[in-house]
Design an enzyme around this catalytic site. Structure first.
Site, PDB file in Angstrom:
ATOM      1  N   ARG A  89       0.797  -1.228   0.000  1.00 25.37           N
ATOM      2  CA  ARG A  89       0.000   0.000   0.000  1.00 25.37           C
ATOM      3  C   ARG A  89       0.833   1.283   0.000  1.00 25.37           C
ATOM      4  NH1 ARG A  89      -3.852  -1.264   4.865  1.00 25.37           N
ATOM      5  NH2 ARG A  89      -2.337  -2.928   5.209  1.00 25.37           N
ATOM      6  N   LYS A 105       8.882  -0.699   2.507  1.00 21.06           N
ATOM      7  CA  LYS A 105       8.061   0.085   3.445  1.00 21.06           C
ATOM      8  C   LYS A 105       8.840   0.545   4.669  1.00 21.06           C
ATOM      9  CE  LYS A 105       4.778  -1.606   6.461  1.00 21.06           C
ATOM     10  NZ  LYS A 105       3.439  -2.117   6.828  1.00 21.06           N
TER      11      LYS A 105
END
Ligand code: UD1
Ligand code: CA
Length: 494
Positions: A18, A25
């Site tokens: 995402r 991330k």
């Protein structure tokens, strides 16, 4: 048994889809450190004997980063992300191998995720204390959230003891109403964890090996399970996308600012001020609106920074003023002033009481005490002695198109406006240069250097060459009522 945990295992193998980023991330920065580095800082604060990072997605980025932070860290590669339980098993296997067999696993093992940038070492220390004091096999950190959606829910028995953790996707509507969530941060008894992980199944909504199932297994085994409910929810929060990342950064920044304000730093506008966790400020320093203090920047007492300045790895000494400035790897001396609209590049040192003024760019320039470059100049690869003043609009021409050269200006020199110093060149102590001088040769101490050609004045040139122009009319008016040219005399025609 030593009071230090045997290991902290940091889980950082997930894809972090995402974030929609080429960067893993956990490597995204928050207030001066990667998310992972914040977690590693919290982990090292409890002084584990081993730090284990479980890496997978983006491991060619994440692995070197971990080793930069903690060179002795163990990297465990989880080739396929089969769930948090599987990830911990991969981590434990790497640990057991490093310890020369599972027997070395004795003691407490902390497990945490790599994406909780606000986590603090003191929270892990508290969790470890609760674990030890309660004689637990499993202790989990929990938090009560207004909106628990997405998290594993902590189910307790009527007597308040923790029974199990059920994931959002496996939970019934009734279970989803529970607001106490699993933070994903745990302490386990090492040998018990190794044994229980072998009994996990992936028979659940996500087809994964859930670490959280160890909680229910422990309860059924009759070993002690405990939980510590934290009221500092921010510390348990992870960033899954860039919206959450910005939100967490704002909260961490606010905490940093509050810490400094409580320590005696004036922060006029916390909403427009950003201070990395790696920065230090002394009491009675002042930060005005629109300031970013980054990296290893330090600000000493009575210094004032801002408004609207970005300082990266800059040392601001006592009583200095830095106004509307962009600076990196520079030192600003005591009582010195910089700005407004100054650009200090790496290697710049402004001496005590010195000045870098408006629209001045400096690179690898060392100014002695009281030396000043007040206006509109470029100072590249230079040394300027104490008490020297550089005239407005001076260029230190350091680059001949091939190599960079240095200019040295001595003490108490006075250089005129609009000079060019063609490096390498040396201007002696106490020397003076005229306006518009181009210095191509060394100027001895105490000498005057003038290189601009003598001024020529050609009288009535405008009357002859621009007759009838507005300038001609103005000149005639200036010469008097008769408007006759030649009234001022001069050096003669062309
Ligand atoms: C997990 C917990 C949940 C808890 C939440 C807190 C499980 C099954 N659930 O859920 O109870 O409320 O964390 O944030 O543990 N990871 C790996 N390898 C894997 C899977 C995950 O390294 O195979 C890492 C991820 O990179 C991440 C962490 O483990 O850092 C948590 O994984 P994630 O998939 O985000 O778990 P959640 O579903 O959030
Ligand atoms: Ca998560």
């Amino acid at each position: 048994m030593s009071s230090n945990p045997t290991a902290v295992i940091v889980l950082a193998a997930g894809a972090g889809t995402r974030m929609r980023s080429r960067t893993a991330k956990v490597l995204h920065p928050v207030c001066g450190r990667s998310m992972l580095a914040h977690v590693v800082a919290a982990a090292t604060a409890v002084e584990p004997r081993h730090l284990v990072a479980v890496v997978g997605h983006g491991r060619e980025q994440v692995g070197p980063h971990v080793h930069e932070l903690v060179p002795s860290a163990l990297l465990a590669v989880q080739e396929e992300q089969l769930g948090t339980g599987h990830a911990v098993r991969v981590g434990l296997d790497a640990l057991a191998e490093a310890l020369g067999g599972a027997a070395g696993l004795d003691g407490a093992v902390v497990v945490t995720t790599g994406d909780t940038p606000l986590l603090e070492g003191s929270t892990l220390a508290t969790l470890l204390a609760v674990h030890r004091d309660g004689g637990h096999a499993v202790t989990l950190l929990t938090a009560e959230l207004g909106d628990p959606t997405g998290y594993g829910r902590v189910l307790r028995d009527a007597d308040g003891s923790v029974r199990e953790v059920v994931e959002q996707k496996d939970a019934t509507a009734e279970q989803r109403a529970v607001r106490e969530v699993n933070a994903g941060i745990y302490v386990f008894d090492g040998p018990y964890l190794a044994e229980a992980l072998g009994r996990l199944s992936s028979d659940n909504a996500q087809g994964e090996y859930y670490l959280t199932d160890v909680v229910g297994i422990a309860r059924r085994d009759g070993v002690r399970v405990g939980a510590h409910l934290t009221d500092d929810v921010d510390q348990t929060e992870g960033a899954n996308d860039r919206v959450q990342l910005a939100d967490l950064a704002a909260r961490l920044n606010r905490r940093t600012l509050e810490r400094w304000m409580r320590a005696g730093v004036t922060v006029v506008d916390p909403t427009s001020t950003w201070i990395d966790v790696t920065v230090t400020l002394e009491p009675d320093s002042t930060v005005l609106p629109g300031v970013q203090l980054l990296g290893t920047t330090t600000v000493a007492e009575d210094a004032v920074v801002g408004p609207d300045s970005t300082l990266t790895d800059v040392e601001v000494s006592r009583g200095a003023r830095v106004v509307r400035t962009h600076a990196e790897l520079a030192v600003v001396g005591e009582q010195a002033t910089v700005g407004p609209f100054s650009y200090l590049r790496p290697g710049t040192v402004v001496g005590a009481g010195g000045k870098i003024g408006a629209f001045v760019e400096a690179k690898n320039a060392q100014l002695g005490d009281g030396a000043k470059v007040p206006h509109l100049s470029y100072v590249g690869d230079a040394e300027i002695g104490a008490g020297t003043n550089i005239g407005a609009g001076t260029i230190f021409a350091n680059y001949d198109g091939v190599a960079k050269h240095r200019t040295v200006v001595g003490r108490h020199a006075r250089t005129g406006s609009n000079n060019t110093f063609v490096a390498p060149v040396h201007i002696g102590d106490g020397a003076v240069t005229g306006g518009g001088t181009v210095v191509r040769e060394d100027v001895p101490a105490g000498a005057l250097a003038v290189s601009s050609p003598p001024l020529r004045i050609i009288a009535d040139w405008v009357a002859r060459r621009r007759a009838g122009s507005a300038g001609d009319r103005a000149a005639r008016e200036a010469h008097g009522a008769d408007g006759a040219p030649g009234a001022r005399g001069g050096t003669g025609g062309e």
